[in-house]
Design a protein around this motif. Structure first.
Motif, PDB file in Angstrom:
ATOM      1  N   VAL A 130      -7.052   2.324   2.620  1.00 49.68           N
ATOM      2  CA  VAL A 130      -6.572   2.409   1.155  1.00 49.68           C
ATOM      3  C   VAL A 130      -7.591   3.374   0.663  1.00 49.68           C
ATOM      4  CG1 VAL A 130      -6.169   1.240  -1.176  1.00 49.68           C
ATOM      5  CG2 VAL A 130      -5.626   0.305   1.372  1.00 49.68           C
ATOM      6  N   GLN A 131      -6.871   4.511  -0.138  1.00 48.06           N
ATOM      7  CA  GLN A 131      -7.593   5.493  -0.666  1.00 48.06           C
ATOM      8  C   GLN A 131      -8.619   4.678  -1.955  1.00 48.06           C
ATOM      9  OE1 GLN A 131      -4.268   7.552  -1.865  1.00 48.06           O
ATOM     10  NE2 GLN A 131      -4.497   7.975  -3.864  1.00 48.06           N
ATOM     11  N   PRO A 132      -9.734   5.109  -2.049  1.00 51.90           N
ATOM     12  CA  PRO A 132     -10.765   4.334  -3.192  1.00 51.90           C
ATOM     13  C   PRO A 132      -9.882   4.176  -4.565  1.00 51.90           C
ATOM     14  CG  PRO A 132     -12.123   5.794  -1.785  1.00 51.90           C
ATOM     15  CD  PRO A 132     -10.644   6.128  -1.512  1.00 51.90           C
ATOM     16  N   ASN A 160       0.710  -1.033  -0.025  1.00 50.51           N
ATOM     17  CA  ASN A 160       0.090  -0.120   0.119  1.00 50.51           C
ATOM     18  C   ASN A 160       0.906   1.181   0.058  1.00 50.51           C
ATOM     19  OD1 ASN A 160      -2.352  -1.645   0.140  1.00 50.51           O
ATOM     20  ND2 ASN A 160      -2.460  -1.223   2.184  1.00 50.51           N
ATOM     21  N   GLY A 161       2.232   1.073   0.057  1.00 50.14           N
ATOM     22  CA  GLY A 161       3.214   2.253  -0.086  1.00 50.14           C
ATOM     23  C   GLY A 161       3.435   3.206   1.168  1.00 50.14           C
ATOM     24  N   ILE A 162       2.669   2.358   2.367  1.00 44.85           N
ATOM     25  CA  ILE A 162       3.024   3.147   3.683  1.00 44.85           C
ATOM     26  C   ILE A 162       4.178   3.195   3.989  1.00 44.85           C
ATOM     27  CG2 ILE A 162       0.625   2.064   4.358  1.00 44.85           C
ATOM     28  CD1 ILE A 162       2.205   0.196   6.265  1.00 44.85           C
ATOM     29  N   GLY A 163       4.579   4.239   4.700  1.00 45.61           N
ATOM     30  CA  GLY A 163       5.812   4.436   5.340  1.00 45.61           C
ATOM     31  C   GLY A 163       5.943   5.930   5.920  1.00 45.61           C
ATOM     32  N   GLU A 164       7.151   6.274   6.345  1.00 44.73           N
ATOM     33  CA  GLU A 164       7.218   7.568   6.857  1.00 44.73           C
ATOM     34  C   GLU A 164       6.710   8.894   5.925  1.00 44.73           C
ATOM     35  OE1 GLU A 164      10.157   9.404  10.395  1.00 44.73           O
ATOM     36  OE2 GLU A 164      11.174   7.732   8.671  1.00 44.73           O
ATOM     37  N   ARG A 165       6.408   9.549   6.387  1.00 47.55           N
ATOM     38  CA  ARG A 165       5.951  10.976   5.697  1.00 47.55           C
ATOM     39  C   ARG A 165       4.956  10.631   4.752  1.00 47.55           C
ATOM     40  NH1 ARG A 165      10.994  11.128   5.653  1.00 47.55           N
ATOM     41  NH2 ARG A 165      10.831  11.092   3.147  1.00 47.55           N
ATOM     42  N   ALA A 166       5.138  10.921   3.405  1.00 46.87           N
ATOM     43  CA  ALA A 166       4.204  10.680   2.341  1.00 46.87           C
ATOM     44  C   ALA A 166       4.328   9.057   1.967  1.00 46.87           C
ATOM     45  CB  ALA A 166       4.651  11.425   0.998  1.00 46.87           C
ATOM     46  N   GLY A 167       5.115   8.231   2.579  1.00 44.36           N
ATOM     47  CA  GLY A 167       5.447   6.703   2.213  1.00 44.36           C
ATOM     48  C   GLY A 167       6.419   6.221   1.319  1.00 44.36           C
ATOM     49  N   ASN A 168       6.226   5.227   1.026  1.00 45.09           N
ATOM     50  CA  ASN A 168       7.464   4.515   0.156  1.00 45.09           C
ATOM     51  C   ASN A 168       6.740   4.082  -1.153  1.00 45.09           C
ATOM     52  OD1 ASN A 168       7.926   4.033   3.080  1.00 45.09           O
ATOM     53  ND2 ASN A 168       9.859   3.102   2.162  1.00 45.09           N
ATOM     54  N   ALA A 169       7.609   3.441  -1.956  1.00 48.23           N
ATOM     55  CA  ALA A 169       7.082   3.012  -3.173  1.00 48.23           C
ATOM     56  C   ALA A 169       6.145   1.889  -3.029  1.00 48.23           C
ATOM     57  CB  ALA A 169       8.296   2.317  -4.018  1.00 48.23           C
ATOM     58  N   LEU A 205      -5.051  -6.901   4.363  1.00 42.97           N
ATOM     59  CA  LEU A 205      -4.420  -7.169   5.864  1.00 42.97           C
ATOM     60  C   LEU A 205      -3.689  -6.366   6.565  1.00 42.97           C
ATOM     61  CD1 LEU A 205      -3.846  -9.427   7.762  1.00 42.97           C
ATOM     62  CD2 LEU A 205      -1.726 -10.081   6.589  1.00 42.97           C
ATOM     63  N   VAL A 206      -2.695  -5.569   5.780  1.00 40.83           N
ATOM     64  CA  VAL A 206      -1.964  -4.545   6.078  1.00 40.83           C
ATOM     65  C   VAL A 206      -2.889  -3.229   6.358  1.00 40.83           C
ATOM     66  CG1 VAL A 206      -0.245  -2.625   5.632  1.00 40.83           C
ATOM     67  CG2 VAL A 206       0.244  -5.028   4.934  1.00 40.83           C
ATOM     68  N   SER A 207      -3.851  -3.010   5.881  1.00 36.92           N
ATOM     69  CA  SER A 207      -4.528  -1.890   5.946  1.00 36.92           C
ATOM     70  C   SER A 207      -5.425  -2.083   7.411  1.00 36.92           C
ATOM     71  CB  SER A 207      -5.648  -1.824   4.834  1.00 36.92           C
ATOM     72  OG  SER A 207      -6.687  -0.565   4.943  1.00 36.92           O
ATOM     73  N   ARG A 208      -5.853  -3.363   7.537  1.00 35.42           N
ATOM     74  CA  ARG A 208      -6.655  -3.507   8.714  1.00 35.42           C
ATOM     75  C   ARG A 208      -5.864  -3.347  10.130  1.00 35.42           C
ATOM     76  NH1 ARG A 208      -7.330  -8.480  11.391  1.00 35.42           N
ATOM     77  NH2 ARG A 208      -6.625  -9.638   9.836  1.00 35.42           N
ATOM     78  N   LEU A 209      -4.590  -4.015   9.792  1.00 41.26           N
ATOM     79  CA  LEU A 209      -3.809  -4.007  10.939  1.00 41.26           C
ATOM     80  C   LEU A 209      -2.968  -2.808  11.543  1.00 41.26           C
ATOM     81  CD1 LEU A 209      -2.167  -7.688  10.623  1.00 41.26           C
ATOM     82  CD2 LEU A 209      -4.186  -6.991  11.963  1.00 41.26           C
ATOM     83  N   SER A 210      -2.790  -1.993  10.329  1.00 44.70           N
ATOM     84  CA  SER A 210      -2.160  -0.741  10.485  1.00 44.70           C
ATOM     85  C   SER A 210      -3.025   0.221  10.914  1.00 44.70           C
ATOM     86  CB  SER A 210      -1.403  -0.404   9.251  1.00 44.70           C
ATOM     87  OG  SER A 210      -2.103  -0.150   8.137  1.00 44.70           O
ATOM     88  N   GLY A 211      -4.470   0.043  10.461  1.00 49.69           N
ATOM     89  CA  GLY A 211      -5.350   1.304  10.727  1.00 49.69           C
ATOM     90  C   GLY A 211      -5.198   2.234   9.700  1.00 49.69           C
ATOM     91  N   ASN A 235     -11.844   1.651  -6.283  1.00 44.56           N
ATOM     92  CA  ASN A 235     -12.228   1.997  -7.538  1.00 44.56           C
ATOM     93  C   ASN A 235     -11.420   1.801  -8.592  1.00 44.56           C
ATOM     94  OD1 ASN A 235     -14.369   3.174  -6.353  1.00 44.56           O
ATOM     95  ND2 ASN A 235     -13.573   5.463  -6.652  1.00 44.56           N
ATOM     96  N   ALA A 236     -10.370   0.789  -8.422  1.00 43.44           N
ATOM     97  CA  ALA A 236      -9.265   0.564  -9.364  1.00 43.44           C
ATOM     98  C   ALA A 236     -10.138  -0.242 -10.652  1.00 43.44           C
ATOM     99  CB  ALA A 236      -8.060  -0.446  -8.783  1.00 43.44           C
ATOM    100  N   PHE A 237     -10.889  -0.999 -10.301  1.00 40.69           N
ATOM    101  CA  PHE A 237     -11.580  -1.551 -11.485  1.00 40.69           C
ATOM    102  C   PHE A 237     -13.113  -1.521 -11.697  1.00 40.69           C
ATOM    103  CE2 PHE A 237      -7.943  -4.247 -10.105  1.00 40.69           C
ATOM    104  CZ  PHE A 237      -7.165  -4.477 -11.280  1.00 40.69           C
ATOM    105  N   ALA A 238     -13.267  -0.154 -11.118  1.00 37.98           N
ATOM    106  CA  ALA A 238     -14.910   0.335 -11.372  1.00 37.98           C
ATOM    107  C   ALA A 238     -15.036   1.111 -12.445  1.00 37.98           C
ATOM    108  CB  ALA A 238     -15.246   0.909  -9.865  1.00 37.98           C
ATOM    109  N   HIS A 239     -16.435   1.078 -13.143  1.00 39.06           N
ATOM    110  CA  HIS A 239     -16.369   1.851 -14.216  1.00 39.06           C
ATOM    111  C   HIS A 239     -18.042   2.318 -14.205  1.00 39.06           C
ATOM    112  CE1 HIS A 239     -13.042   0.049 -16.379  1.00 39.06           C
ATOM    113  NE2 HIS A 239     -13.740  -1.147 -15.996  1.00 39.06           N
ATOM    114  N   GLU A 240     -17.912   3.944 -13.932  1.00 42.64           N
ATOM    115  CA  GLU A 240     -19.263   4.578 -13.979  1.00 42.64           C
ATOM    116  C   GLU A 240     -19.697   5.129 -15.049  1.00 42.64           C
ATOM    117  OE1 GLU A 240     -21.273   7.740 -10.820  1.00 42.64           O
ATOM    118  OE2 GLU A 240     -19.740   6.285 -10.217  1.00 42.64           O
TER     119      GLU A 240
END
Length: 524
Positions: free
Chosen positions: A289-291, A238-247, A280-286, A299-304
């Protein structure tokens, strides 16, 4: 000395995926994972197929050392590495932490940019090189696989970088890491930097990239580094990490997979485990993940758009460059309901990738499934995923038996809650500014515990009017930070389950303390 085989492929097109979710990712503000949570993530990373897991910074605390040691003992396929500053106590702690690993690595670092050497280290360049050599040499007395990182490399002088990397390699480093510690560089710059260093460093040494996302270019910079010769990329789920995160691991993997015609590079990642790892990482880290997050966002595979929908119906390839199933996001309906038996339930879990759950966990989930089926009728794959992701993994001192809420306009909400406790069934009633607060206060009265709620979020994890709602709560109890989540079709029930989970963690002595000061986790 422990003999190990480094993850150095003779295939020049193979990218070694180095996951630092448990070290750099845990440095995200407000994130503190306990040992059990770290181990659960580590097992998922192994299923995902990452080559290297950076499990922590052992010198930070005895708890960190034990957490890394537990992963080293129980997660056997990937290389397990621990971070250490260029200091003997750090290296000794890292060596002790990874000694039980089948493939141990020590990752040591020192800063190399002028501002870091002058302001932080207060050392001359010659002294920095000497410390780096001493650190690598000492680490090699414990393991054969040593990684050396030059902190803030992208703001360092290139000639000095080459000098210190050559010295580290001569001392025994098998991988050298070139971090963009503050997310400062650009794809063009980092590609050229890696090409110059690749030309100066022996071919058998792996070059590694570690990019931060301060300017939103961590993934682009990591890919550019690979084009310049990097064959290890350090990243997080999920790219989590210090400040703006990691790759972001999932974005890198799918970029290489989807555009292998262009990059000619590949990883060993099992892509169908990406979505499960993300959840899993989103749930345990709190950390939600942005939509609109690539690959794993809702929304990654959503089509409106009607035009898009029409195109996808006629041919998926018109607007999708990859399919959801490839990253583990099957949304097929499971023909299951309240009459489905345990065997069918177990098979459904296995089909979704949850084949490793012990019988007692499956029985607990089956009971929750029956309750869900009574409420929802038709069960979807995402319903079961949400159910499993919210499964009990802490001792159940308190369990929810029943609750009732009275609420409405111009009246104070009142909650009645009944919990199973060591003393039997206990009931309490409480008021609150809203129904959730009333339920929380009633639970506190029963348990005698009153942690401070720091954050609260809710999101629908399935579709439709009977969608499951997942509530995630962060709370502090003394100096301990805890995360709890609950899933149900009722928002108040989800909230109560999340709060009870936090109460159970307190009783079990779980949670994690945030570290400050000198022994805060190392930053590269």
């Amino acid at each position: 000395m422990t003999q190990t085989t480094a993850a150095q492929s003779t295939d020049s097109n193979r990218i070694i995926m180095f996951d630092t979710t448990l070290r750099d990712g845990e440095q995200s503000p407000g994130v503190a994972l306990n040992h059990s949570q770290k181990l659960e993530i580590a097992h998922q990373l192994s299923r995902l197929g990452v080559d290297v897991i950076e499990a922590g910074f052992p010198i930070a605390s005895p708890g960190d050392l034990e957490g890394v040691s537990r992963i080293a003992r129980e997660v056997r396929d990937p290389i397990i590495t621990a971070l250490a500053r260029a200091a003997r106590p750090d290296i000794e702690a890292a060596a002790k932490a990874v000694e039980a690993a089948t493939k141990p690595r020590i990752h040591t670092f020192i800063a190399t940019s002028p501002i870091h050497m002058q302001k932080k280290l207060q050392l001359e360049p010659d002294a920095v090189v000497e410390r780096a050599v001493q650190a690598v040499t000492y680490a090699r007395t414990f393991v054969d696989d040593v990684e050396f990182s030059a902190e803030d490399a992208t703001r360092s002088d290139i000639s000095f970088l080459i000098r210190i990397f050559k010295a580290a390699v001569e001392a025994g480093a098998t991988t050298v890491n070139i971090p963009d510690t503050v997310g400062y560089t650009t794809p063009e710059e980092i590609r050229a930097l890696f090409r110059e260093i690749r030309a100066a460093i022996p071919a058998h040494v792996i070059l590694s990239a570690h990019c931060h996302d301060d300017l939103g270019m961590a993934v682009a910079n990591s890919i550019a580094a690979a084009e310049g010769g990097a064959r290890q990329i350090e990243c997080t789920v999920n790219g989590i990490g210090e400040r703006a995160g990691n790759a972001s691991l999932e974005e890198l993997v799918m970029a290489f997979h989807t555009r292998r015609d262009h990059y000619g590079l590949e990883t060993g990642i099992r892509t169908r485990e990406l979505y499960r790892a993300s959840r899993l990482v989103s749930r345990l880290s709190g950390m939600p993940v942005q939509p609109n997050k690539a690959i794993v966002g809702d929304n990654a595979f959503a089509h409106e758009s009607g035009i898009h929908q029409d195109g996808v119906i006629k041919a998926r390839e018109t607007y999708e460059i990859m399919n959801a199933e490839l990253v583990g996001r099957e949304a097929a309906v499971l023909v299951m309901g309240k009459h489905s038996g345990r065997a069918a339930f177990r098979k459904a879990l296995t089909d979704l990738g949850y084949s490793d759950l012990p019988d007692d966990k499956v029985q607990h989930l089956f009971t929750r499934f029956k309750d869900m089926a009574d409420r929802k009728g038709q069960i979807f794959a995402d319903d079961l995923r949400a159910l499993v992701d919210a499964r009990t993994d802490v001792p159940q001192t308190f369990t929810l038996e029943a609750f009732q809420i009275t609420s409405g306009m111009n009246m104070t909400p009142v909650a009645f809650v009944r919990l199973t406790t060591p003393d039997g069934s206990v009931e309490a009633t409480a008021h609150g500014d809203g129904p959730v607060e009333a339920a929380v206060q009633a639970i506190n009265r029963i348990t005698g515990l009153a942690p401070t709620m720091e954050s609260y979020r809710i999101q629908a994890v399935t579709g439709g009017g009977d969608a499951l709602g997942e509530v995630s709560i962060s709370a502090r109890y003394g100096e301990t930070l805890l995360h709890g989540s609950g899933v149900a079709t009722d928002v108040v029930e989800s909230s109560a389950r999340a709060w009870i989970r936090i109460q159970n963690m307190i009783v079990a002595g779980m949670g994690a303390e945030r570290r400050q000061g000198e022994f805060a986790p190392g930053r590269i």
